[in-house]
Design an enzyme around this catalytic site. Structure first.
Site, mmCIF file in Angstrom:
data_model
loop_
_atom_site.group_PDB
_atom_site.id
_atom_site.type_symbol
_atom_site.label_atom_id
_atom_site.label_comp_id
_atom_site.label_asym_id
_atom_site.label_seq_id
_atom_site.Cartn_x
_atom_site.Cartn_y
_atom_site.Cartn_z
ATOM 1 N N ASP A 313 -4.845 10.184 147.563
ATOM 2 C CA ASP A 313 -5.249 11.006 146.449
ATOM 3 C C ASP A 313 -4.393 12.272 146.506
ATOM 4 O O ASP A 313 -3.783 12.558 147.536
ATOM 5 C CB ASP A 313 -6.733 11.332 146.627
ATOM 6 C CG ASP A 313 -7.241 12.235 145.544
ATOM 7 O OD1 ASP A 313 -6.823 12.032 144.405
ATOM 8 O OD2 ASP A 313 -8.040 13.127 145.840
ATOM 9 N N LYS A 481 5.091 32.334 127.532
ATOM 10 C CA LYS A 481 5.384 31.738 128.837
ATOM 11 C C LYS A 481 5.372 30.230 128.673
ATOM 12 O O LYS A 481 4.600 29.686 127.875
ATOM 13 C CB LYS A 481 4.373 32.174 129.895
ATOM 14 C CG LYS A 481 2.979 31.649 129.693
ATOM 15 C CD LYS A 481 2.050 32.122 130.796
ATOM 16 C CE LYS A 481 0.655 31.550 130.575
ATOM 17 N NZ LYS A 481 -0.353 32.153 131.408
ATOM 18 N N ARG A 515 5.740 25.476 141.294
ATOM 19 C CA ARG A 515 5.574 25.260 139.860
ATOM 20 C C ARG A 515 6.096 26.495 139.151
ATOM 21 O O ARG A 515 5.636 27.601 139.422
ATOM 22 C CB ARG A 515 4.107 25.102 139.527
ATOM 23 C CG ARG A 515 3.431 23.979 140.228
ATOM 24 C CD ARG A 515 1.952 24.093 139.966
ATOM 25 N NE ARG A 515 1.310 22.830 140.194
ATOM 26 C CZ ARG A 515 0.181 22.481 139.614
ATOM 27 N NH1 ARG A 515 -0.411 23.312 138.795
ATOM 28 N NH2 ARG A 515 -0.359 21.328 139.860
ATOM 29 N N GLY A 596 -5.582 11.297 139.434
ATOM 30 C CA GLY A 596 -6.048 11.376 138.060
ATOM 31 C C GLY A 596 -5.392 12.518 137.319
ATOM 32 O O GLY A 596 -5.566 12.693 136.123
ATOM 33 N N ASP A 597 -4.625 13.300 138.053
ATOM 34 C CA ASP A 597 -4.036 14.494 137.459
ATOM 35 C C ASP A 597 -2.836 14.151 136.596
ATOM 36 O O ASP A 597 -2.372 13.028 136.553
ATOM 37 C CB ASP A 597 -3.640 15.455 138.586
ATOM 38 C CG ASP A 597 -3.769 16.890 138.131
ATOM 39 O OD1 ASP A 597 -3.896 17.101 136.917
ATOM 40 O OD2 ASP A 597 -3.743 17.780 138.987
ATOM 41 N N ARG A 709 -2.769 10.064 136.234
ATOM 42 C CA ARG A 709 -3.785 9.842 135.210
ATOM 43 C C ARG A 709 -4.460 8.495 135.366
ATOM 44 O O ARG A 709 -4.690 7.773 134.407
ATOM 45 C CB ARG A 709 -3.175 9.947 133.812
ATOM 46 C CG ARG A 709 -2.567 11.283 133.504
ATOM 47 C CD ARG A 709 -2.611 11.589 132.047
ATOM 48 N NE ARG A 709 -3.944 12.016 131.651
ATOM 49 C CZ ARG A 709 -4.348 13.275 131.660
ATOM 50 N NH1 ARG A 709 -3.532 14.211 132.008
ATOM 51 N NH2 ARG A 709 -5.574 13.575 131.317
ATOM 52 N N LYS A 715 -7.366 2.953 140.611
ATOM 53 C CA LYS A 715 -6.940 3.193 141.993
ATOM 54 C C LYS A 715 -7.280 1.983 142.850
ATOM 55 O O LYS A 715 -6.468 1.492 143.623
ATOM 56 C CB LYS A 715 -7.649 4.427 142.559
ATOM 57 C CG LYS A 715 -7.189 5.735 141.961
ATOM 58 C CD LYS A 715 -7.833 6.894 142.698
ATOM 59 C CE LYS A 715 -7.346 8.234 142.150
ATOM 60 N NZ LYS A 715 -7.854 9.374 142.885
ATOM 61 N N ASN A 738 -13.904 10.314 143.094
ATOM 62 C CA ASN A 738 -13.033 9.388 142.361
ATOM 63 C C ASN A 738 -12.206 8.523 143.295
ATOM 64 O O ASN A 738 -11.547 7.599 142.857
ATOM 65 C CB ASN A 738 -12.119 10.172 141.404
ATOM 66 C CG ASN A 738 -11.285 11.185 142.143
ATOM 67 O OD1 ASN A 738 -11.692 11.675 143.193
ATOM 68 N ND2 ASN A 738 -10.131 11.499 141.619
ATOM 69 N N ASP A 739 -12.228 8.825 144.573
ATOM 70 C CA ASP A 739 -11.463 8.026 145.526
ATOM 71 C C ASP A 739 -12.319 6.965 146.201
ATOM 72 O O ASP A 739 -11.810 6.144 146.951
ATOM 73 C CB ASP A 739 -10.849 8.925 146.599
ATOM 74 C CG ASP A 739 -10.043 10.040 145.992
ATOM 75 O OD1 ASP A 739 -9.277 9.756 145.073
ATOM 76 O OD2 ASP A 739 -10.202 11.196 146.429
#
EC number: 7.6.2.1
Lengths: 1111, 348
Positions: A313, A481, A515, A596-597, A709, A715, A738-739
């Site tokens: 994850d 930005k 980032r 999921g990101d 996503r 998964k 979620n894992d």
């Protein structure tokens, strides 16, 4: 389609504290800030205006940004218990399912219907944020919740060695039956040829009427005698009343021997020991959270040494989900670089003092920055720096809250934005409050209120956001930005020089995995703005293609901007993540990130974890929305890889031709390093039955795979896919709910504990609190467990075959009458007393190389993955060694005894003396063998090995003592045997000879293997030379990834719609609003657009917009 | 109430004290850092081990071979020679008919020292599972002479318990072998032999005991002799009254069952008196055998063995040869491993 009917049935009089387990459908529950949502709730009302409520869904889908939910208007007034008590609505909704982003239902209340959607739902696993309290009606509880529906079924996990053992046990059983048949035939022939004539001395039983029947009985007797080769407690126990007393263990033997030491039992003991070592390991203890590692199952340890695929994850596992304002570039000057050369991830203790922000009473104490020159620049009044921070304090969608004077609290919808605004705050540009029309900023002590004219909201295509503000002097300025790829094209040509400097900085930041965002501003004329604002209003009121129109209007104004600089935010990785990943990669473990990101953030983390590097030949990105698109993209990726490897092959003259027919093998050996990034919606197609193989082939040829996503169930599907086709051991590691599904699906599930949720830990097999402990778990504990288990099993089979096969050979000399060679007590005790502890000690404590070495040479992990230490071949070698030993064990004493007499003339070759001689030499031989096998002699090993021998002799003499015989003459009929037999020099000469002949070939074999074909662990043990070489390699590896990069580091976990939300003022408390300045604008359409845009961004447009990433 | 409260509080204090930190103990055991020696198969050790083992095996082999050479052994197979008696015994009805035969033979070299006389049986399976079990140790130790559990199929005879019961006892070797020395061509001297001291001390005095009665016959009252026996257990040795019953040496020797179908059991020891103080002198001898024990029916054979012993017992050549071969092979392995090692070292 069946529907669920839920009515708020319980009569509420007062609030009660109840544990989660008592929550039922139809209950109304109150949640408070930062609490986990206990069930799938229909949001009724909340502390925020308009029944709004913010949730963090990281646990659920791995996304890091905040989401907003709203109660339907009729219920949003139910803020008080007395009102709630009167609520008697009825909900009709879909049955429980696993779709996290969809919900449909209807609320019937007060004779009217209200449509319900996912926007009104709080799903179990979310965390309430920035909302003091809320009330919800339980729609689904317990296993019906969407989270639990996604978590997959719990399966009973077994290791591959377990499965191999099952096969082997069957084989051995077959072997046993074969031996039984051979001996039974032998018996039938013997009885026919000799036995019938021998009846003068030994008549047959009444039941036995023919040689054939005798053979049949003999078969069963031999099955019972020889069953010690079968390593399970499958034990046929023939009781009295069996067909004939001819069968063994008949009434003659009162204490029926149970010779089989249950192998499963000792395997479990060893695994339990290994589990304790994991629990006790202080190097896997997290000091910060006070959590030791925990082996929650004791059955999977050796599989930890065979892992080939790790599914990880991202959020909370690789990253801490904390954003840190790390560096910035202002007007061509980069700030935030450390003086030391250690790199940005150096430990806190190694750093110089952080900047002291005490001059600023509003500073956030938690914010840390290390470069004092930036503060100098602010203090000396550098206008660029001021403008830079002014932008950060103005251009955002953060809400502020000031409970007490000076105690600012920011509600940011994404942690990135929170970090930026907090940075501005600490450097003296404190965002204090906002209304729909104004933003108040405390600029270096003096409060300045800007008039907020417009928010040009963020979305995935634009990848930027702007605000247009009017400062107190009346000047209108646009602050923007956004992603560098977008923004750098929209700058004013005059900033060219600055642009190149900033680009250099951006590349540098991106190379470090930060980032980045580029900041720019633009001054607007009063007239131009007025004219533009009109056009914007028109666009926003347009009925059709409102979005596109708005976008073009925005685009028009966001042009010819002046570059201010860039920010670099570090998505803080967990400690030691890149090192761990590098080490595990060296150990030939493939790591797939399933998150999921969003794609940008996932890829960004991929770079900062060094999973993706700039040295990679290519990163394939699959974002297709249809089956055909996905198939095409996968095919292209494969072709590229094949082409590349072909050119490499053609580059050498004498290369054999590649056969394209065997695509898989070609892809396995593909040249160059590739990576695959695949989106959730593409993955859904790729996982379909007809494409899954293609996908798997492509993915497995890549060095790194990132799936973004993805839903929790996907998964699990990915893990299942690899499990199904690759026959490899998989490990899933994650921290959130979620894992759970993938943790349950993978061979080994690891939960990161100590974070907020514990669902992952509860579903896991191993739990610890830092990703970096994984390397120790696998490379040290797993490797040792595998090694020990394999050594244990080999030895176990060896010793049982050596022990049992002697009976087989003896069968040829005793008329196949199922006579055992040994005394019954020896048979009983051999496995459980004489030989169990030394091998257990080896199985628990053995180490081939010290633990530091297994970290230094990750290649040492490979034998486990290739299953080299215990497989069918090794098994046959053990069996062969066992049989060889049994042959010598029988025939050497036979040769000696056949003709010999004792030194006083009495018979030497009596049955009892023979039994004692063979038993003694067997115990000595297997003890010497375990001594050879034991590589790590601790005091415990010494104690057990010598102790076992001592115990053997002690028990032998005790059993053969006069005293015991006097008490039980029928049971201890070997009286006097030990002292008489073991006093004979010939007996000892036999024992010594047997030992030498059994052991020396093993030593010779090992020595030759060591000199001719040493494996790595041997080499590590013996040569220091290789060690230095490897170390150098290792160091090289760490340096990789610091080189400059031409890719964008843009990644922003942001969601559009918040700008509109702010401008509408809906999310602002009435108290904090300047009521006079508040004019209700347009409608409550913001929430509609928020919802629609979200589904859009999840749906279509990202495909094109993700291109600039690399490709 | 007060008390309960207090105990609860102390319990709480205890728990809080006992778990101040979840940090694992830093002990060598728990951290898998126990002091230990890592055993390595280094070349020098292995080669040295092989060399030494080879040397000692060779030496031992030669010693054993030399000492085995010193053993003198004479075996006289009388299965064929006494074929008439054998034929007679094949029919069980003739059990009461006497049959004997004489076998003259020659001992070319004097047998020095203690000489032992064995009977050797070929193809007699004393190791059959049922056979070995068919005895009652409780009876044989004298506790209960009528205890015949486990003696099937020779437990009782028409309801009367057999003493000694069981298949082993029933099949006891009952040939009488008398060795005579042809002193002069005319005079035959019976070679004095001892029929005691041929069993283990533990067997004679622990494992086998007569029932405690004043006289043996009354001790055995209420039992019958095994069906194949010609006389009851208390009349096994007419010459020596104390060598009777369960403690008869020949009986004890027989009861110690052999491991293999071919075996020899000690029958008599040479009593070194008169002419035989130095052992058996060279010359011609004869065996006088009262043939009672049938073997031909199951294709067995019988023979008499006269043998001397050495320090390692009456070992055959096998042990010596095995040691010599092992030593030789070990040395061979030593040299080849040395060669492999040296070449590998050079390559590196």
């Amino acid at each position: 389609m069946p529907l669920m009917i839920i009515s708020a049935t319980r009569v509420i009089t007062s609030l009660q504290q109840e544990p989660w387990m008592n929550v039922c459908v139809g209950d109304i529950i109150k949640l408070e800030n930062n609490q986990f949502v206990a069930a799938d709730l229909l949001l009724l009302s909340s502390s925020e205006p308009h029944g709004l409520c913010y949730i963090e869904t990281a646990e659920l889908d791995g996304e890091t940004n905040m989401k907003v939910r709203q109660a339907i208007p009729v219920t949003s007034e139910l803020g008080h218990i007395s009102k709630l008590a009167k609520f008697d609505g009825e909900v009709i909704c879909e049955p429980p399912n696993n779709k996290l982003d969809k919900f449909s239902g209807t609320l019937y209340w007060k004779d009217s219907k209200f449509a319900l959607s996912n926007q009104n739902m709080l799903l179990r696993g979310c965390v309430l944020r920035n909302t003091e309290w809320c009330f919800g009606l339980v729609i689904f509880a317990g296993p019906d919740t969407k989270l639990m529906q996604n978590s997959g079924r719990t399966k009973f996990k077994r290791t591959s060695i377990d499965r191999l053992m099952n096969t082997l046990v069957l084989w051995i059983f077959g072997f046993l039956v074969c031996m039984g048949v051979i001996l039974a035939i032998g018996n039938a022939i013997w009885e026919h040829e000799v036995g019938t004539h021998f009846q003068v001395y030994l008549p047959w039983d009444e039941a036995v009427d023919s040689a054939f029947f005798s053979g049949f009985l003999s078969f069963w007797s031999y099955i019972i005698i020889l069953n010690t080769v079968v390593p399970i407690s499958l034990y046929v126990r023939w009781r009295e009343g069996g067909p004939s007393a001819r069968l063994r263990w008949g009434p003659q033997y009162p204490g029926v021997p149970q010779p089989d030491l249950p192998l499963p039992c000792s395997v479990e003991v060893i695994r339990l020991g290994h589990s304790y070592f994991i629990n006790w390991d202080k190097k896997m203890f997290c000091v910060k959270r006070q959590t030791p590692a925990e082996a929650r199952t004791t059955t999977l340890n050796e599989e930890l040494g065979q892992v080939e695929y790790i599914f990880s994850d991202k959020t909370g596992t690789l990253t801490q989900n904390i954003m840190v304002f790390n560096k910035c570039s202002i007007h061509g000057h980069s700030y935030g670089d450390m003086f030391d050369l250690l790199g940005h991830k150096a430990e806190l203790g190694e750093r110089p003092e952080p900047i002291d922000f005490s001059f600023n009473p509003l500073a956030d104490n938690k914010f840390v920055f290390w470069d004092p020159s930036l503060l100098e620049a602010v203090k000396t009044g550098d206008p660029h720096t001021h403008e830079f921070f002014r932008l950060l304090s103005l251009c955002h969608t953060v809400m502020s809250e000031e409970k007490d004077e000076g105690e600012l609290y920011y509600k940011a919808q994404s942690p990135d934005e929170g970090a930026l605004v907090t940075a501005a705050r600490n450097f003296g540009f404190v965002f204090r409050s906002r209304t729909p029309k104004t933003i108040t900023v405390q600029e270096l002590g003096s409060a300045i209120t800007y008039q907020l004219l417009a928010i040009l909201d963020f979305n995935n295509i634009r990848k930027r956001m702007s605000v247009i503000v009017r400062n107190p002097e009346g000047k209108i300025r646009l602050y923007c930005k956004g992603a560098d790829t977008i923004l750098l094209d929209r700058l004013h040509p005059s900033t060219h020089e600055l642009l190149s400097a900033t680009t250099d900085h951006l590349n540098e930041y991106a190379g470090e995995g930060l980032r980045t965002l580029v900041l720019a501003y633009k001054d607007l004329d009063e007239e131009y703005y007025e004219e533009w604002a009109v056009r914007r209003l028109q666009a926003s009121l347009a009925q059709d293609s409102r979005e596109d129109r708005l976008a073009s209007v925005y685009e028009e104004v966001e042009n010819d901007m002046m570059l201010l600089g860039a920010t670099a935010i570090e998505d803080k990785l967990q400690q030691g993540v890149p090192e761990t990943i590098a080490l595990l990669t060296l150990a030939n473990i493939k790591i797939w990130v399933l998150t999921g990101d969003k794609q940008e953030t996932a890829v960004n983390i991929g770079y900062s974890c060094k999973m993706l590097t700039d040295d990679m030949t290519e990163v394939f990105i699959v974002t297709g929305h249809t089956v055909l698109e996905v198939r095409e993209e996968l095919r292209k990726a494969r072709e590229k890889m094949l082409d590349a490897s072909r050119t490499v092959v053609n580059g050498f003259p004498c290369q054999e031709q590649l056969s394209t027919s065997k695509l898989t093998s070609v892809l396995e050996a593909v040249a160059g390093e590739y990576a695959l990034v695949i989106n959730g919606h593409s993955l859904a197609h790729a996982l379909e039955a007809d494409m899954e193989l293609e996908f798997l082939e492509t993915a497995c040829a890549c060095k790194a795979v990132i799936c973004c996503r993805v839903t929790p169930l996907q998964k699990a599907q990915v893990v299942e896919l690899v499990k199904k086709y690759k026959k490899a051991v998989t490990l899933a590691i994650g921290d959130g709910a979620n894992d759970v599904s993938m943790i349950k699906t993978a061979h080994i599930g690891v939960g990161i504990s100590g974070q907020e949720g514990i669902q992952a830990v509860l579903a896991s097999d191993y739990a610890f609190s830092q990703f970096k402990f994984l390397q120790r778990l696998l490379l040290v504990h797993g490797r040792w467990s595998y090694l020990r288990m394999c050594k244990f099993l080999c030895y176990f089979f060896y010793k049982n075959f050596a022990f049992t096969m002697v009976h087989f050979w003896f069968g040829f000399f005793c008329g196949f009458s199922a006579q055992t060679v040994y005394d019954q007590y020896f048979i009983t005790l051999y496995n459980i007393v004489y030989t169990s502890l030394p091998v257990l000690a080896m199985g628990v404590f053995d180490q081939d190389v010290p633990e530091q070495r297994s970290m230094e040479y990750p290649k040492l992990y490979e034998p486990g993955q290739l299953n080299l230490l215990f497989n069918k071949r090794e098994f046959f070698i053990c069996i062969a060694q066992g049989i060889y030993t049994s042959v010598l064990m029988f025939f050497i004493p036979y040769g000696v005894f056949a003709e010999a007499t004792r030194d006083d003339g009495t018979q030497l070759a009596d049955y009892q003396s023979f039994a004692v001689t063979v038993a003694t030499s067997l115990v000595i031989v297997v003890s010497v063998q375990i001594g050879l096998d034991t590589g790590y002699w601790t005091a415990i090993n010494h104690f057990f090995i010598w102790g076992s021998l001592a115990v053997y002799f002690a028990i032998l003499f005790a059993m053969h003592s006069n005293g015991l015989f006097d008490m039980f003459p029928n049971q201890f009929c070997f009286v006097g045997n030990a002292q008489n037999t073991l006093a004979q020099p010939a007996v000892w000469l036999t024992i010594v000879l047997t030992t030498v002949v059994c052991i020396l070939p093993v030593v010779a074999f090992r020595f030759l293997k060591l000199s001719l074909k040493p494996d790595l662990s041997d080499t590590v043990r013996y040569t220091q030379l290789v060690r230095k070489k490897q170390k150098a390699q290792h160091r090289c590896l760490r340096r990789v990834g610091r080189t400059g990069s031409r890719r964008s580091g843009y990644a922003f976990s942001h969601q559009e719609g918040f700008g509109e939300l702010i401008m509408s003022g809906k999310n602002m408390r009435l108290s904090s609003l300047a009521l006079s300045g508040f004019t209700t604008r347009s409608s409550s359409s913001w929430i509609e657009s928020l919802r629609r845009k979200k589904s859009d961004s999840a749906g279509s447009p990202s495909g094109t917009s993700d291109k600039p990433l690399k490709g | 109430m007060e008390l309960a409260y207090r105990t609860k509080r102390t319990a709480m204090q205890k728990t809080s004290q006992s778990s101040p930190s979840r940090r694992p103990d830093n002990t060598a055991y728990k951290q898998q850092q126990l002091p230990a020696c890592r055993v390595q198969l280094t070349a020098s050790r292995v080669l040295l081990c092989f060399f030494a083992t080879g040397l000692s095996c060779l030496a031992m082999g030669i010693v054993l071979l030399l000492s085995a050479k010193g053993i003198q052994e004479v075996e006289i197979n009388y299965t064929e020679t006494c074929a008439d008696c054998a034929a007679l015994r094949e029919n069980a009805d003739n059990f009461d008919k006497e049959c004997s035969c004489s076998i003259p033979f020659n001992i070319p070299q004097a047998m020095q020292g203690d000489v032992y006389m064995f009977y050797k049986l070929y193809g007699f399976y004393q190791n059959l599972y049922q056979y070995v079990l068919s005895r009652s140790n409780i009876q044989l130790v004298g506790t209960d002479v009528k205890h015949t559990d486990g003696c099937d199929p020779f437990a009782t005879l028409n309801g009367t318990p057999i003493a000694p019961c069981g298949a082993i006892a029933n099949s006891m070797f009952n040939d009488t072998i008398i060795l005579s020395y042809n002193f002069n061509s005319s005079e035959d001297i019976k070679v004095p032999m001892l029929n005691q001291g041929i069993a283990w001390w533990t067997d004679k005095y622990v494992k086998f005991q007569n029932p405690s009665f004043n006289d043996l016959p009354s001790a055995f009252e209420g039992t019958v002799k095994p069906p194949s026996w010609s006389q009851p257990a208390y009349e096994l040795d007419a010459d020596t009254p104390e060598n009777n019953g369960f403690t008869n040496d020949a009986f004890i020797v027989w009861m110690r069952t052999a491991a293999f179908p071919t075996f020899k059991k000690l029958y008599r020891r040479l009593h070194r008196t008169q002419h035989f103080t130095e052992g058996l002198p060279a010359g011609s001898y004869s065996l006088h055998i009262t043939y009672n024990f049938p073997v031909t029916k199951f294709h067995g054979e019988k023979s008499v063995v006269l043998s001397t012993l050495t320090w390692s017992g009456g070992s055959s050549l096998f042990l010596g040869l095995a040691y010599t071969v092992t030593g030789a092979v070990t040395w061979l392995a030593f040299f080849s491993m040395m060669a492999v090692y040296v070449t590998m070292e050079k390559r590196i």
